[in-house]
Design an enzyme around this catalytic site. Structure first.
Site, PDB file in Angstrom:
ATOM      1  N   GLU A  10     -16.226   4.158  -5.631  1.00 53.19           N
ATOM      2  CA  GLU A  10     -15.524   3.117  -6.375  1.00 53.19           C
ATOM      3  C   GLU A  10     -16.517   2.019  -6.702  1.00 53.19           C
ATOM      4  O   GLU A  10     -16.840   1.184  -5.861  1.00 53.19           O
ATOM      5  CB  GLU A  10     -14.348   2.563  -5.559  1.00 53.19           C
ATOM      6  CG  GLU A  10     -13.239   3.580  -5.308  1.00 53.19           C
ATOM      7  CD  GLU A  10     -12.028   2.975  -4.606  1.00 53.19           C
ATOM      8  OE1 GLU A  10     -12.099   1.782  -4.208  1.00 53.19           O
ATOM      9  OE2 GLU A  10     -11.017   3.677  -4.455  1.00 53.19           O
ATOM     10  N   ASP A  49     -11.298  -5.846  -5.889  1.00 47.23           N
ATOM     11  CA  ASP A  49     -11.546  -4.902  -6.972  1.00 47.23           C
ATOM     12  C   ASP A  49     -11.958  -5.711  -8.191  1.00 47.23           C
ATOM     13  O   ASP A  49     -11.169  -6.490  -8.726  1.00 47.23           O
ATOM     14  CB  ASP A  49     -10.301  -4.067  -7.268  1.00 47.23           C
ATOM     15  CG  ASP A  49     -10.049  -2.996  -6.213  1.00 47.23           C
ATOM     16  OD1 ASP A  49     -10.934  -2.796  -5.357  1.00 47.23           O
ATOM     17  OD2 ASP A  49      -8.971  -2.379  -6.235  1.00 47.23           O
ATOM     18  N   VAL A  85      -6.531   6.650  -2.988  1.00 45.94           N
ATOM     19  CA  VAL A  85      -5.607   5.654  -2.437  1.00 45.94           C
ATOM     20  C   VAL A  85      -5.473   5.875  -0.931  1.00 45.94           C
ATOM     21  O   VAL A  85      -5.172   6.989  -0.500  1.00 45.94           O
ATOM     22  CB  VAL A  85      -4.215   5.752  -3.104  1.00 45.94           C
ATOM     23  CG1 VAL A  85      -3.278   4.704  -2.506  1.00 45.94           C
ATOM     24  CG2 VAL A  85      -4.327   5.566  -4.600  1.00 45.94           C
ATOM     25  N   ALA A  86      -5.697   4.834  -0.165  1.00 46.65           N
ATOM     26  CA  ALA A  86      -5.627   4.958   1.286  1.00 46.65           C
ATOM     27  C   ALA A  86      -4.186   4.999   1.772  1.00 46.65           C
ATOM     28  O   ALA A  86      -3.275   4.473   1.130  1.00 46.65           O
ATOM     29  CB  ALA A  86      -6.350   3.785   1.941  1.00 46.65           C
ATOM     30  N   GLN A 118       0.825  -1.205   0.000  1.00 46.27           N
ATOM     31  CA  GLN A 118       0.000   0.000   0.000  1.00 46.27           C
ATOM     32  C   GLN A 118       0.862   1.260   0.000  1.00 46.27           C
ATOM     33  O   GLN A 118       0.537   2.249  -0.662  1.00 46.27           O
ATOM     34  CB  GLN A 118      -0.914   0.002   1.235  1.00 46.27           C
ATOM     35  CG  GLN A 118      -1.954   1.097   1.237  1.00 46.27           C
ATOM     36  CD  GLN A 118      -3.020   0.893   0.185  1.00 46.27           C
ATOM     37  OE1 GLN A 118      -3.279  -0.232  -0.228  1.00 46.27           O
ATOM     38  NE2 GLN A 118      -3.655   1.975  -0.238  1.00 46.27           N
TER      39      GLN A 118
END
Length: 267
Positions: free
Chosen positions: A207, A164, A149-150, A118
C-alpha cells in the site's frame, strides 16, 4: 394515607439516586483510552497481534483542528477524520517540508478507524467481491478481502497513528507526491508500513499510500536497515545484549548501535 404517600416518595427518590449512579458508571467492557505513544517500542497490530475489543487510543483530535487547510485536504470534505495529536503534528511538519520542496496537492482519506468501522469496511468489501463474482462463496470472498482489508481489531488504523495519503483524482502510486513521501517520511517519524518486498512478512499487499507514525528514533533505523515493523521488533527483542531490557524503556535509553551490532536486515 400520608404514611403511604411518604413511602412512595422515598422509593422514588432512591430509584432516581440509583439511576444517576448507574449512568455515572462506565459501560461494561469499556476500558481507559490507551497512550499508544508511551515510552517503549512501537505497538504491533496485525492478524497475529489483535487489539482488545474495547481498545481506543488516547488524545484523538480532529485533523481539521490542527492541519493548515492550504497544506492538505480531507477526502469528501470529511471534517470528522481523527488521529492521535502527536502523529497529526508530525504530519503537519512533514507536509510543510513537502511544500517547501514544491510538492503540494495532498489529501488524507483515512486516519483513525474504530473497530466497528473496520467491521463494516470488511463486510462491504466481502459483499463487493461476491457481487462481482456471483459463484464465489463468502469464505472465498473474505479471503480475497483480507488481502487488503484487515480483520476488526487487526488494523493499524485503530491506533490513530496511521494515515492513508492520496492525491485527489488520481492513483497515488507513481505520483511525485508518492515518490517524495517514500523518500522523506522517515525523517519525520513515519514509515511506509506495507512495502512490496515485505508482503510475506506483513501479510498484506503493498500500500503505497499507507504511512504509520512510530517516532524518528525508530523510523530512521528501520529505513537504514530495510526493516518492516515486524522485522524491526523481532530483531530488537530477539537479540538484546545481556542484561539489556528493551520493553518499557524510554526510546533515548535504547542503544540501537549495540543492539543491532552484526544484525543483518532480512532480505
Amino acid at each position: 394515607m400520608r404514611k403511604s404517600a411518604f413511602s412512595v416518595f422515598i422509593v422514588c427518590c432512591c430509584a432516581l439516586m440509583l439511576s444517576a449512579q448507574l449512568f455515572a458508571l462506565p459501560a461494561l467492557g469499556e476500558s481507559e483510552p490507551v497512550d499508544v505513544l508511551a515510552p517503549g517500542l512501537p505497538i504491533l497490530v496485525n492478524k497475529d497481534y489483535p487489539l482488545d475489543e474495547d481498545f481506543i487510543p488516547a488524545d484523538l483530535v480532529y485533523l481539521t483542528d490542527i492541519l493548515d487547510p492550504s497544506l492538505v485536504r480531507m477526502k469528501n470534505n470529511n471534517t470528522k477524520i481523527r488521529a492521535v495529536r502527536a502523529a497529526v503534528e508530525a504530519l503537519e511538519t512533514m507536509l510543510e517540508a513537502a511544500e517547501a520542496d514544491g510538492i503540494r496537492n495532498w489529501q488524507i482519506s483515512t486516519a483513525y478507524r474504530s473497530i466497528q468501522d473496520q467491521e463494516s469496511l470488511l463486510n462491504n468489501k466481502i459483499r463487493s467481491y461476491q457481487k462481482n463474482n456471483p459463484k464465489w462463496s463468502r469464505s472465498r470472498a473474505k479471503s480475497a478481502a483480507l488481502r487488503t482489508v484487515a480483520e476488526p481489531r487487526c488494523s493499524e488504523h485503530h491506533l490513530g497513528l496511521a494515515f492513508d495519503v492520496n492525491v485527489p483524482g488520481t492513483t497515488f502510486k507513481g505520483t511525485k507526491q508518492c515518490k517524495w513521501l517514500h523518500a522523506h517520511c522517515w525523517e519525520y517519524g513515519f514509515i511506509v508500513r506495507y512495502q512490496e518486498d515485505k508482503t510475506k512478512v506483513t501479510g498484506f499487499a503493498a500500500e503505497a499510500w499507507h504511512i504509520r507514525y512510530v517516532g524518528v528514533e525508530h523510523s530512521l533505523y528501520m529505513r537504514d536497515n530495510n526493516f518492516c515493523l515486524e522485522e524491526y521488533l523481532e530483531a530488537v527483542q530477539a537479540e538484546p545484549e545481556p542484561g539489556l531490557i528493551v520493553e518499557d524503556m524510554d526510546e533515548d535509553e535504547i542503544d540501537f548501535e549495540t543492539l543491532f551490532a552484526g544484525k543483518k536486515p532480512a532480505a
